[in-house]
Design an enzyme around this catalytic site. Sequence first.
Site, short mmCIF file in Angstrom:
data_model
loop_
_atom_site.label_atom_id
_atom_site.label_comp_id
_atom_site.label_asym_id
_atom_site.label_seq_id
_atom_site.Cartn_x
_atom_site.Cartn_y
_atom_site.Cartn_z
N GLU A 151 0.81 -1.23 0.00
CA GLU A 151 0.00 0.00 0.00
C GLU A 151 0.84 1.27 0.00
O GLU A 151 0.79 2.07 0.95
CB GLU A 151 -0.98 0.00 1.18
CG GLU A 151 -2.06 -1.07 1.04
CD GLU A 151 -3.17 -0.95 2.07
OE1 GLU A 151 -2.96 -0.34 3.13
OE2 GLU A 151 -4.26 -1.48 1.80
N CYS A 161 13.87 15.19 -0.80
CA CYS A 161 12.75 15.24 -1.74
C CYS A 161 12.73 16.57 -2.49
O CYS A 161 12.47 16.61 -3.69
CB CYS A 161 11.43 15.01 -1.00
SG CYS A 161 11.21 13.27 -0.56
N GLU A 308 -6.58 -7.95 -0.73
CA GLU A 308 -6.95 -7.97 0.68
C GLU A 308 -8.40 -7.57 0.85
O GLU A 308 -8.92 -6.73 0.12
CB GLU A 308 -6.14 -6.94 1.49
CG GLU A 308 -4.70 -7.24 1.69
CD GLU A 308 -4.04 -6.14 2.54
OE1 GLU A 308 -4.72 -5.48 3.35
OE2 GLU A 308 -2.83 -5.94 2.37
N LYS A 357 -4.88 -6.13 16.50
CA LYS A 357 -5.29 -7.35 17.21
C LYS A 357 -6.79 -7.62 17.10
O LYS A 357 -7.22 -8.76 17.20
CB LYS A 357 -4.83 -7.33 18.67
CG LYS A 357 -5.43 -6.24 19.54
CD LYS A 357 -4.87 -6.36 20.96
CE LYS A 357 -5.41 -5.30 21.89
NZ LYS A 357 -4.98 -3.93 21.51
C1 GLA Z 1 -4.10 -2.70 4.88
C2 GLA Z 1 -2.71 -3.32 4.95
C3 GLA Z 1 -2.65 -4.53 5.81
C4 GLA Z 1 -3.50 -4.37 7.04
C5 GLA Z 1 -4.91 -4.06 6.64
C6 GLA Z 1 -5.85 -3.94 7.80
O1 GLA Z 1 -4.81 -3.06 3.80
O2 GLA Z 1 -2.18 -3.59 3.69
O3 GLA Z 1 -1.29 -4.73 6.15
O4 GLA Z 1 -2.98 -3.35 7.82
O5 GLA Z 1 -4.91 -2.82 5.99
O6 GLA Z 1 -7.12 -3.53 7.37
ZN ZN Z 2 11.91 12.85 1.60
#
Ligand code: GLA
Ligand code: ZN
Length: 679
Positions: A151, A161, A308, A357
Amino acid sequence: MIGNSKVTKILYGGDYNPEQWPEETREQDMKYLKEAGIDVVTLNVFNWAMIQPSEEIYDFLELDETVKCVTDNGMSICMATSTGAHPAWMARRYPEILRTEFNGMKRKFGGRHNSCPNSCAFRHFSAELSSRLAEHYRGQKNIVAWHVSNEYGGACYCENCENAFRVWLRKKYGSLEAVNKAWNTHFWGHTFYEWEEIVAPNLLSEHFEERRSMFPGITLDYKRFMSDSMLENFRAEYNAIRKWIPDAQITTNLMGLYPGLDYQKWGKYMDFVAWDNYPEAAEGPADIAFKHDLMRGVKRDLPFCLMEQTPSVSNWLPSATLKRPGEMRLISYQAVAHGADTVMFFQMRQSMASCEKFHGAVIQHVGSDQSRVFRECMQLGAELRELGDATLGSMAKPKTAILYDWNNRWAIEGSSGLSLDIEYPEEVLQYYRPLFAANIDVDVIEMQEDLGRYQLVIAPELYMVKPGVKESLEKFVQDGGTLVLSLYCGIANENDQVVCGGYPGELRGLAGIWTEEFDALKEKENRFVWNGTEYPGRYVFAISHCEQAEGLAEYQSDFYAGTPVLTRNAYGKGQVYYIGTRSNAAFYHDFMKVICEEAGIESCARELTKEAPERMEITRRSSEKGDFWFCLNHKEEKKQLLLKVSVTDIVARKTYAAGETISFAPYDVKILRKQEAVK
Ligand code: GLA
Ligand code: ZN
């Protein structure tokens, strides 16, 4: 095809982080994951500190064990590179890798997505890590895909930068004169005489606040630069992997409408699109569907990977609402219905500690296969096994496109004026939702994509007109297409400079109107009558004159009463509609219905059923293996679908004849393959 050629079914699995638990847990995990039908695990998403405990040492021992364990248990691997969070020792030894925030605050070690994309140390170590991983695992046959970092997002405003920004500008513009011209720096006497005078646009320099800039042109370029900087990070890792594994299939997980990165540019460098679907409570099925279509549109002729989603809750929402029984299955199939060839979760086993968690997982804290969530995951796993490769590689063939463009969004959001009440994604969704409700399939694409395959193109709030777009739209309409334009279209060029000579600038001839002024009113509505029905206009009111266009509806009040709010211009063999205000859902529903009829756009369920039940979503994917309708009951009530053709339910393996009715339980999904007519 997602991943390499060995994939023979919809991959089912997701993030697996066994490093977080005692070693013995792994065997139990394997038992449960196999029971749930999991066949792919994403490994190594956040293991940098484990694999490289110090600058000199790379240690794959623990990861090797996990790889061996999942391999022995017959699973495929999506191998991540771990560069979404750097190790603490690296931050201490090379503080330059720490980001500087928008407010100028230099970060310490902590969190994730925390590396400066222009830090030489980060660039070196991240590419080196990917190279070592690829070298080490190049013979590992069950790695079906590589997942770089995680992500990508955020931004950095550090001196590294800033320097890199100057280099980027030099490359883009060639000279400071050209930069000054593009940014119109005579405004407030901002002329730059030396490259070093240019600084990053943030709270310390050009910004009123996060969104609006005093120099939108500078901010726009900085956003492009930041997106390019992270893309460079991705490409460096991509190339490092490809050096060892020339045919590796490489991606990274995108985030739908996330505003920070120009995903449409990124798509050109990814082997396939992967994205993470975490809908929030307020988002209905149409809004989720839009994001799938948007993500698919990043590489529009390929299926994508649902990388995901949560099996039950997203702990980070203000209120961690459970997915209701059946809902996880429904929303998994919705992704497939829109072009996904994988169904994957975050994560396999629920964390014992730290901020995630309480996030959902296939195996929950109880550590058993008796939980509701586990049972639902298991049921879906069995179904996906049953489906096999039937739908893999199939695609929708939309005749309608909606233009959605990240550069356009940046330009709109960086501008002061004309109204903060019009959010670009929401304006686009106004046009998408009625198409969704009518089961019309749509490509959501960048403005410079080729439009040749469409009959209807909707360009909501096309504020920025990039080079070539005027010509492409003109050709599209000339050749018989129907184009819908909405408020603020044609205002600026790619540098956010207004195209003078009357709005909508470059699109004036095409729209056949001249918009003289825009009024923005927060509370007060105006009204107009179209096709015998009265609708409201809200927030923004374009005050226009018809030139070649004909007026179809007029404002009813205020000093611009009687001026056109809705127009149509015949142009070549096609026509152009323009809507100068924001109306309500009823209007967009009625309007899109008429437009689709005129443009010859039909529901993709037309052949399947005479009338799709309300709130049943139907999509179609086709390939040489057949035509598949995905029917999704988004309601908590039973539904009936009356068939016009014979079909096979390819999950339940049941055949229905034309004229029969299929029953859908609440949240039910069926995938129906068209029966070929007997010749
Ligand atoms: C994101 C991240 C994961 C996790 C999920 C939880 O999508 O990529 O590592 O943190 O969120 O929702
Ligand atoms: Zn930077």
